[in-house]
Design a protein around this motif. Structure first.
Motif, PDB file in Angstrom:
ATOM      1  N   UNK A 192      -6.541  -9.485  -5.513  1.00 59.33           N
ATOM      2  CA  UNK A 192      -5.538  -9.051  -4.546  1.00 59.33           C
ATOM      3  C   UNK A 192      -5.717  -9.858  -3.272  1.00 59.33           C
ATOM      4  N   UNK A 193      -4.653  -9.915  -2.494  1.00 57.18           N
ATOM      5  CA  UNK A 193      -4.654 -10.665  -1.243  1.00 57.18           C
ATOM      6  C   UNK A 193      -4.231  -9.725  -0.126  1.00 57.18           C
ATOM      7  N   UNK A 194      -5.010  -9.694   0.946  1.00 58.70           N
ATOM      8  CA  UNK A 194      -4.701  -8.823   2.077  1.00 58.70           C
ATOM      9  C   UNK A 194      -4.470  -9.620   3.334  1.00 58.70           C
ATOM     10  N   UNK A 195      -3.542  -9.147   4.143  1.00 59.15           N
ATOM     11  CA  UNK A 195      -3.226  -9.831   5.393  1.00 59.15           C
ATOM     12  C   UNK A 195      -3.121  -8.816   6.519  1.00 59.15           C
ATOM     13  N   UNK A 196      -3.608  -9.217   7.696  1.00 63.56           N
ATOM     14  CA  UNK A 196      -3.518  -8.371   8.883  1.00 63.56           C
ATOM     15  C   UNK A 196      -2.862  -9.178   9.994  1.00 63.56           C
ATOM     16  N   UNK A 197      -1.814  -8.616  10.601  1.00 63.11           N
ATOM     17  CA  UNK A 197      -1.106  -9.287  11.695  1.00 63.11           C
ATOM     18  C   UNK A 197      -1.002  -8.313  12.858  1.00 63.11           C
ATOM     19  N   UNK A 198      -1.664  -8.640  13.957  1.00 62.07           N
ATOM     20  CA  UNK A 198      -1.733  -7.708  15.079  1.00 62.07           C
ATOM     21  C   UNK A 198      -0.469  -7.691  15.927  1.00 62.07           C
ATOM     22  N   UNK A 199       0.279  -8.797  15.989  1.00 62.85           N
ATOM     23  CA  UNK A 199       1.494  -8.804  16.811  1.00 62.85           C
ATOM     24  C   UNK A 199       2.510  -7.806  16.277  1.00 62.85           C
ATOM     25  N   UNK A 200       2.620  -7.713  14.958  1.00 59.90           N
ATOM     26  CA  UNK A 200       3.554  -6.766  14.354  1.00 59.90           C
ATOM     27  C   UNK A 200       2.863  -5.472  13.934  1.00 59.90           C
ATOM     28  N   UNK A 201       1.530  -5.401  14.118  1.00 57.51           N
ATOM     29  CA  UNK A 201       0.687  -4.274  13.677  1.00 57.51           C
ATOM     30  C   UNK A 201       0.861  -3.999  12.190  1.00 57.51           C
ATOM     31  N   UNK A 202       1.104  -5.056  11.419  1.00 57.98           N
ATOM     32  CA  UNK A 202       1.333  -4.891   9.987  1.00 57.98           C
ATOM     33  C   UNK A 202       0.106  -5.312   9.193  1.00 57.98           C
ATOM     34  N   UNK A 203      -0.329  -4.449   8.293  1.00 61.39           N
ATOM     35  CA  UNK A 203      -1.328  -4.792   7.286  1.00 61.39           C
ATOM     36  C   UNK A 203      -0.632  -4.747   5.936  1.00 61.39           C
ATOM     37  N   UNK A 204      -0.801  -5.808   5.138  1.00 60.42           N
ATOM     38  CA  UNK A 204      -0.058  -5.898   3.889  1.00 60.42           C
ATOM     39  C   UNK A 204      -0.941  -6.446   2.781  1.00 60.42           C
ATOM     40  N   UNK A 205      -0.456  -6.323   1.559  1.00 62.10           N
ATOM     41  CA  UNK A 205      -1.172  -6.848   0.392  1.00 62.10           C
ATOM     42  C   UNK A 205      -0.170  -7.275  -0.660  1.00 62.10           C
ATOM     43  N   UNK A 206      -0.621  -8.163  -1.539  1.00 61.72           N
ATOM     44  CA  UNK A 206       0.246  -8.633  -2.623  1.00 61.72           C
ATOM     45  C   UNK A 206       0.505  -7.506  -3.612  1.00 61.72           C
ATOM     46  N   UNK A 207      -0.534  -6.989  -4.249  1.00 62.38           N
ATOM     47  CA  UNK A 207      -0.397  -5.812  -5.104  1.00 62.38           C
ATOM     48  C   UNK A 207      -0.495  -4.578  -4.217  1.00 62.38           C
ATOM     49  N   UNK A 208       0.430  -3.633  -4.297  1.00 67.81           N
ATOM     50  CA  UNK A 208       0.492  -2.538  -3.320  1.00 67.81           C
ATOM     51  C   UNK A 208      -0.748  -1.641  -3.351  1.00 67.81           C
ATOM     52  N   UNK A 209      -1.169  -1.225  -2.155  1.00 63.39           N
ATOM     53  CA  UNK A 209      -2.323  -0.340  -1.970  1.00 63.39           C
ATOM     54  C   UNK A 209      -1.884   0.836  -1.113  1.00 63.39           C
ATOM     55  N   UNK A 210      -2.139   2.082  -1.512  1.00 60.96           N
ATOM     56  CA  UNK A 210      -1.801   3.231  -0.660  1.00 60.96           C
ATOM     57  C   UNK A 210      -2.499   3.145   0.693  1.00 60.96           C
ATOM     58  N   UNK A 211      -1.841   3.617   1.736  1.00 60.24           N
ATOM     59  CA  UNK A 211      -2.302   3.439   3.109  1.00 60.24           C
ATOM     60  C   UNK A 211      -3.630   4.128   3.388  1.00 60.24           C
ATOM     61  N   UNK A 212      -3.997   5.157   2.607  1.00 58.31           N
ATOM     62  CA  UNK A 212      -5.253   5.855   2.892  1.00 58.31           C
ATOM     63  C   UNK A 212      -6.473   5.090   2.393  1.00 58.31           C
ATOM     64  N   UNK A 213      -6.256   3.978   1.670  1.00 60.05           N
ATOM     65  CA  UNK A 213      -7.367   3.194   1.142  1.00 60.05           C
ATOM     66  C   UNK A 213      -7.402   1.821   1.807  1.00 60.05           C
ATOM     67  N   UNK A 214      -8.582   1.198   1.857  1.00 60.38           N
ATOM     68  CA  UNK A 214      -8.657  -0.173   2.391  1.00 60.38           C
ATOM     69  C   UNK A 214      -7.967  -1.152   1.457  1.00 60.38           C
ATOM     70  N   UNK A 215      -7.489  -2.257   2.014  1.00 61.35           N
ATOM     71  CA  UNK A 215      -6.824  -3.260   1.172  1.00 61.35           C
ATOM     72  C   UNK A 215      -7.799  -3.894   0.198  1.00 61.35           C
ATOM     73  N   UNK A 216      -9.122  -3.677   0.410  1.00 55.52           N
ATOM     74  CA  UNK A 216     -10.138  -4.190  -0.507  1.00 55.52           C
ATOM     75  C   UNK A 216     -10.304  -3.340  -1.760  1.00 55.52           C
ATOM     76  N   UNK A 217      -9.546  -2.266  -1.918  1.00 58.03           N
ATOM     77  CA  UNK A 217      -9.728  -1.357  -3.055  1.00 58.03           C
ATOM     78  C   UNK A 217      -9.467  -2.076  -4.374  1.00 58.03           C
ATOM     79  N   UNK A 218     -10.516  -2.216  -5.189  1.00 58.60           N
ATOM     80  CA  UNK A 218     -10.381  -2.930  -6.455  1.00 58.60           C
ATOM     81  C   UNK A 218      -9.636  -2.116  -7.509  1.00 58.60           C
TER      82      UNK A 218
END
Length: 727
Positions: A192-218
């Motif tokens: 999986x690939x995770x991205x964090x952008x502070x200007x837009x306050x957006x955290x995103x990932x290629x394969x979707x991850x529920x917001x209550x878990x870290x984007x590192x969730x295998x």
């Protein structure tokens, strides 16, 4: 009732640990062998990149996980006979500089514009590797364990470049196959690939991850599908020698200056493509950061984290066995306090997709000042994956004194000839990660200590977007003894339920808010009489700009089981059996990370022991001249008002810190701490030059002062050169 609860929890573990298809199995990125050489320069002009498949269409995790990401991110991967290649186009919006802390390696994920790849080369949804960079080019890498945690102490050889464009920043990296571990012949990896952008306050990932878990969730990775099995990594032996020179002087004891001339060697040997042997001879850890001091108002031993890389790297099987205050193995028991480590070895890694092994042996030398004999430490851990993502683990720990004869050290502290611990642990992780938990049983063995030498604990936690509900209980017998562990309290039974409810407004500045209730109870092992209880009500608010506010109130009851000085300054002690009860209110605020100036404020006020009062304030301020300079200041103040003989006591703890990152290979850190409770001030400075990948020059200077009157207590200067050879 108490005996029934563990049985219910253990049965729940089995019921929840069912095999299920991976949640994001439909997300696939096909990787093909490169049709041309790849140059790591941040320019996507090679034929290998133009013909590679693209992973795009990222999904938002924060602020909400119900839509596509606003920012476009394109990922390509390829490989050749020796390396794995990655290139990422991180498109941006709006003007203004990128948000980064510094050029320091292993930056804080949420405080930087960054991209990170999470890789599961065994496709077991539990262990893996992470590689990434922030928008200024600082690298981030670590070992993944427990399905979504990352050990950032792991450093290895790989190369990357970040290049900035008007509408995007490009991250390009080459990772040698020798750097990672993977099962031979496997053609599908979790990724999986995770991205964090502070200007837009957006955290995103290629394969979707529920917001209550870290984007590192295998548990939520997609698949990296190879056109052929990755090439074998081949023979992989690394030698890492060091040379050290230094000087130190103890002004307190008025001893002559001591000079150091030392050398040592670490070696890394890939036994198989997924099993690694680490060897060390005469290791030195002089470049490690000093411990962050705290004002100690606790009745029990404080926990200070391990910072020495040999013990941290791939050590989660050892250090994560147990609970926060029931750790059968704690590596800081080995080789600190002036005890020299002579040599050591660790064999760790995966035997196959289902089995993990960890074996470590360390030998220390004799310490003349205390009479502590030479000792040998052995730790063995074996872990078996069960069901979809859970595992069953076993651990054995042995501490043995060499040539031990207590009759020869009657005028000095006498240490046990041996101490042994063994235990079983079941770690629950449901296929969707909503249910997690642990059940553990430990037994110790020491001379002249029999009976009541068992420790048991279990917890079960449910985490959804709206609810977080947990239960934990612990039992530690009065004779349970973990001399190589961290178990600050014996002879108790503990029960700790907690529940959190979150609400999500559809609009406005607040992203989520909700109450949390926790209650922790301690009972005596022998008669189940209550000795401690703290119940806390907290209300938390998370704003869309990622600043947070928590307000709370608590009630505390303590019955002392031994004399205790409530100021920990050596004054008179409250007597055993005395009972104390008080209420406290508090608040904590953390500012938004996008600002160059950041701050965190917290305060509490309420009762204290012996009908006293306690006011505590804590401030952390930070300013960055990105990406080169970061200045931080932490200040903690405690005012404790008690009846005589203690009276009014005020303790300051102040710690300014300066980080200068001239490039992503040149770093300087200066850190000072003033501790009013211990009447000590210390200064630590460290210069690091990474002149080659994983090879460093360190210059470390430390000072300790007595603040009143101002007087040097001791000081030291060390120069250390480390070089990484690949054979």
């Amino acid at each position: 009732m108490f005996r029934i609860i563990p049985l219910i929890i253990c049965c729940s573990f089995i019921g929840l640990s069912v095999t299920a298809q991976k949640k994001n199995d439909a997300f696939q990125l096909h990787i093909r062998k490169a049709v041309s050489p790849v140059k790591i320069d941040g320019i996507i002009d090679e034929a290998a990149w133009l013909q590679a498949d693209v992973a795009t269409g990222f999904h938002m995790i924060l602020p909400m996980d119900t839509s596509a990401a606003l920012l476009r991110t394109d990922v390509r991967m390829t490989y050749d006979d020796h390396n794995l290649y990655l290139v990422v186009e991180n498109y941006t919006s709006g003007d203004g500089p990128y948000m980064v802390e510094s050029l320091r390696r292993d930056f804080a994920f949420l405080k930087n514009d960054n991209f990170i790849m999470f890789m599961d080369p065994f496709d077991d949804q539990t262990n893996g590797f992470a590689f990434g960079a922030n928008a200024a080019g600082a690298q981030w890498d670590g070992l993944m364990y427990d399905g979504g945690k990352v050990d950032l102490s792991w450093d290895n050889k790989w190369t990357s470049v970040v290049k900035n464009y008007p509408d995007k920043w490009v991250f390009e990296a080459v990772i040698p196959f020798k750097t990672i571990r993977y099962k031979k012949g496997i053609t599908k990896w979790g990724i999986n690939f995770g991205r964090n952008d502070l200007k837009t306050t957006e955290k995103s990932s290629w394969a979707p991850v529920p917001r209550q878990f870290p984007s590192a969730s295998l548990a939520y990775t997609g698949n990296l599908v190879w056109d052929a099995a990755p090439p074998p990594a081949g023979a992989n032996v690394s030698l890492i020698p060091y040379l050290l020179g230094g000087m130190s002087k103890d002004y307190d004891k008025n001893t002559p200056t001591k000079y150091r001339r030392d050398a040592g060697l670490d070696a890394k040997v890939a036994v198989t493509s997924s099993l690694n042997l680490d060897l060390t001879v005469n290791p030195d850890f002089s470049q490690v950061d000093v411990d962050k001091q705290v004002t100690n108002l606790d009745r029990f031993e404080l926990f200070y984290p391990e910072k020495r890389q040999f013990f941290l790297e791939n050590g989660d099987q050892f250090s994560n066995f147990g609970y926060t205050t029931i750790r059968p193995f704690f590596s800081r028991r080995i080789g600190l306090g002036g005890v020299p480590i002579r040599f050591g070895a660790r064999l760790s890694g995966k035997l196959n997709k289902d089995w993990r092994l960890g074996v470590m042996n360390m030998q220390t030398g004799k310490q003349e000042e205390t009479g502590l004999p030479a000792q040998n430490f052995t730790v063995a851990a074996l872990q078996r994956r069960v069901f979809s993502r859970s595992n069953l683990g076993f651990i054995f720990i042995n501490k043995e004194s060499i040539n031990y004869d207590p009759s020869k050290v009657t005028d000095k502290p006498v240490y046990n000839q041996y101490n042994r611990n063994m235990g079983l642990e079941y770690n629950l992780a449901s296929s969707n990660n909503f249910w997690t938990g642990k059940a553990m049983l430990l037994k110790s063995s020491s001379p002249n200590k029999t009976g009541h030498d068992i420790a048991h604990a279990a917890n079960l936690q449910y985490t959804s977007k709206q609810w977080n509900i947990g239960w934990q209980h612990e039992y530690v017998g009065r004779n349970y003894n973990a001399e190589v562990g961290y178990v600050p309290r014996q002879g108790y039974i503990k029960v700790a339920p907690q529940i959190t409810r979150l609400f999500f407004p559809l609009s406005g500045p607040v992203l989520s808010h909700g109450p949390q209730v926790t209650s922790t109870w301690f009972f005596e092992e022998t008669n189940m009489h209550r000795t401690d209880n703290e119940t806390m009500l907290n209300y938390g608010i998370v704003f869309r700009k990622r600043n947070t506010l928590n307000v709370w109130a608590s009630n505390t009851y303590i019955k002392l089981l031994q004399p205790f000085d409530p100021t920990n300054t050596g004054k008179d002690s409250l007597f055993t059996g005395s009972q104390h009860n008080w209420n406290t209110v508090g608040a904590d605020y953390v500012s938004k990370p996008q600002s160059l100036f950041t701050y965190a404020l917290s305060a509490r006020y309420g009762g204290y022991y012996a009908d006293g009062t306690r006011l505590m304030t804590n401030t952390e301020l930070g300013y960055r001249f990105q990406p080169y300079v970061s200045i931080a200041l932490s200040a903690n103040y405690n005012n404790i008002n008690l009846p005589k003989p203690w009276g009014n006591n005020s303790f300051w703890l102040v710690g300014p810190r300066l980080d200068v990152t001239m490039t992503n290979t040149l770093f300087f850190t200066g850190f000072m701490q003033y501790n009013g409770q211990q009447k000590n001030m210390n200064l630590n400075t460290r210069f690091q030059w990474r002149y080659r990948p994983a090879s460093d020059l360190f210059i470390v200077y430390t000072d300790n002062y007595l603040p009143e009157p101002f007087w040097v207590r001791n000081r030291a200067l060390v120069l250390k050169l480390v070089y990484w050879f690949n054979i």
